[in-house]
Write an enzyme that holds these catalytic residues in place. Structure first.
Site, mmCIF file in Angstrom:
data_model
loop_
_atom_site.group_PDB
_atom_site.id
_atom_site.type_symbol
_atom_site.label_atom_id
_atom_site.label_comp_id
_atom_site.label_asym_id
_atom_site.label_seq_id
_atom_site.Cartn_x
_atom_site.Cartn_y
_atom_site.Cartn_z
ATOM 1 N N CYS A 13 -0.285 4.075 2.358
ATOM 2 C CA CYS A 13 -0.005 3.884 3.788
ATOM 3 C C CYS A 13 1.480 4.103 4.081
ATOM 4 C CB CYS A 13 -0.341 2.460 4.226
ATOM 5 S SG CYS A 13 -1.839 1.815 3.558
ATOM 6 N N ASP A 14 2.341 3.623 3.204
ATOM 7 C CA ASP A 14 3.758 3.494 3.566
ATOM 8 C C ASP A 14 4.717 4.317 2.718
ATOM 9 O OD1 ASP A 14 2.921 1.652 5.480
ATOM 10 O OD2 ASP A 14 3.030 -0.011 4.055
ATOM 11 N N CYS B 212 0.828 -1.197 0.000
ATOM 12 C CA CYS B 212 0.000 0.000 0.000
ATOM 13 C C CYS B 212 0.867 1.254 0.000
ATOM 14 C CB CYS B 212 -0.902 -0.025 1.234
ATOM 15 S SG CYS B 212 -1.789 1.501 1.466
#
Ligand code: NAP
Length: 303
Positions: free
Chosen positions: A136-137, A133
């Site tokens: 997200c990261d 993701c």
């Protein structure tokens, strides 16, 4: 007793909840953990109608949830325990987080999850340089050199997004033809930070406690060579979340088979969204399937 138990809280589940509660049906969403489905892991959504400047995925999901709650949808922020629907008739019973819930109809809207590449080192280094993701990261990879695996729209989209952080993004694709749409592929090809390696596959991820490199295999010549890298984003598609329930007919790849609209093989159990759609897989189509399911369920309940 609820009229509808909706399992899942992505665009299909929440759209169904909005339609159902607005039609006066007592509705419970068993939202899963985390709630909100794949859009919670997305950045900008540019193609959901009604947002000419785009909207962030999590913001879109929050809006949908608020809209469902406004009409009276109740939520349980937990995952449903494995359930065999084929042994239930008339009333459906599910458990989540130690509590039992009953409904006259069930809507399966459990969506799909990211696929893994299944190579040595992947499991151990997930969360330590391997991610599924970018939203997200991505920020953890500022000024790093990273790989994105895949040749579809997801890989192109993730790669383009990751150029906001990384020094370089190398797309590694196992063939020399792409499933990605021409427009996304061209955007990636023309980006100065993106390099595309075709006919290459990661066969091993290396690193002591963190990703430090990969072994790449040429899928034509079979030659393997190491490549130093700081991070890997896997963007190779999704698998349907259909293992948590039994008795519902699924196809050979695990997608629930919808029949006559949004019905399943079990009377009173309906399906919507990516768990039954291996073709369109868009937020808007998932939402459309959710609306269809709520309409089908309402008619079925009134019978
Ligand atoms: P996809 O189109 O199925 O592409 C998956 C890619 O991953 C393929 O190139 C595939 O290679 C590769 N792959 C699969 N398993 C692999 C493995 N084990 N190792 C290495 N590579 C592997 O999936 P997607 O990109 O997630 O897209 C899904 C759907 O969502 C598509 O309809 C897409 O258009 C849509 N989507 C749209 C947008 C957008 O419009 N903004 C963004 C994201 C997704 P092969 O080609 O060799 O099979």
């Amino acid at each position: 007793m609820y009229d509808i138990l909706i399992i899942g809280s992505g665009p299909s589940g929440l759209t169904a909840a909005i339609y159902a509660t607005r039609a006066g049906l007592k509705t419970l969403v068993i939202a899963g953990v985390p709630w909100g489905g794949q859009l919670q892991l997305t950045t900008e959504v540019e193609n959901f109608p009604g947002f000419p400047d785009g909207i962030l995925g999590p913001e879109l999901m929050n809006n949908m949830r608020k809209q469902a709650e406004k009409f009276g949808t109740e939520f349980v922020d937990a995952a449903m325990d494995p359930t065999d629907f084929s042994t239930q008739k008339g009333t459906f019973t599910v458990t989540a987080d130690g509590k039992t819930y009953q409904g006259r109809a069930v809507l399966i809207a459990t969506g799909a999850d990211a696929k893994t590449i299944g190579v040595d080192g992947e499991k151990e280094l997930t969360g330590h340089g391997i991610s599924y993701c970018a939203t997200c990261d991505g920020a953890f990879f500022r000024n790093k050199n990273i790989i994105v695996v895949g040749g579809g729209d997801s890989a192109m989209e993730e790669a383009l997004f990751l150029t906001n952080f990384a020094s370089s993004v190398t797309i590694v694709h196992r063939r020399d033809e792409f499933k990605a749409s021409q427009i996304m592929l061209e955007r990636a090809k023309q980006h100065p930070k993106i390099k595309i390696l075709t006919n290459k596959q990661i066969v091993k991820v290396e690193g002591q406690g963190r990703v430090e490199g990969v072994v790449l295999k040429d899928t034509v010549s079979g030659v393997e060579e190491p490549m130093a890298i700081d991070g890997i984003f896997v963007a190779i598609g999704h698998q349907p979340n259909s293992k948590v329930f039994q008795g519902v007919t699924v196809n050979e790849t695990g997608y629930v088979q919808a029949m006559h609209g949004t019905n399943t093989n079990i009377e009173g159990v309906f399906v919507a969204g990516d768990v039954q759609d291996d073709h369109y897989r868009q937020a808007i189509t998932a939402a459309g399937f959710g609306a269809m399911a709520a309409i089908d369920i309402e008619k079925w309940l009134r019978k």
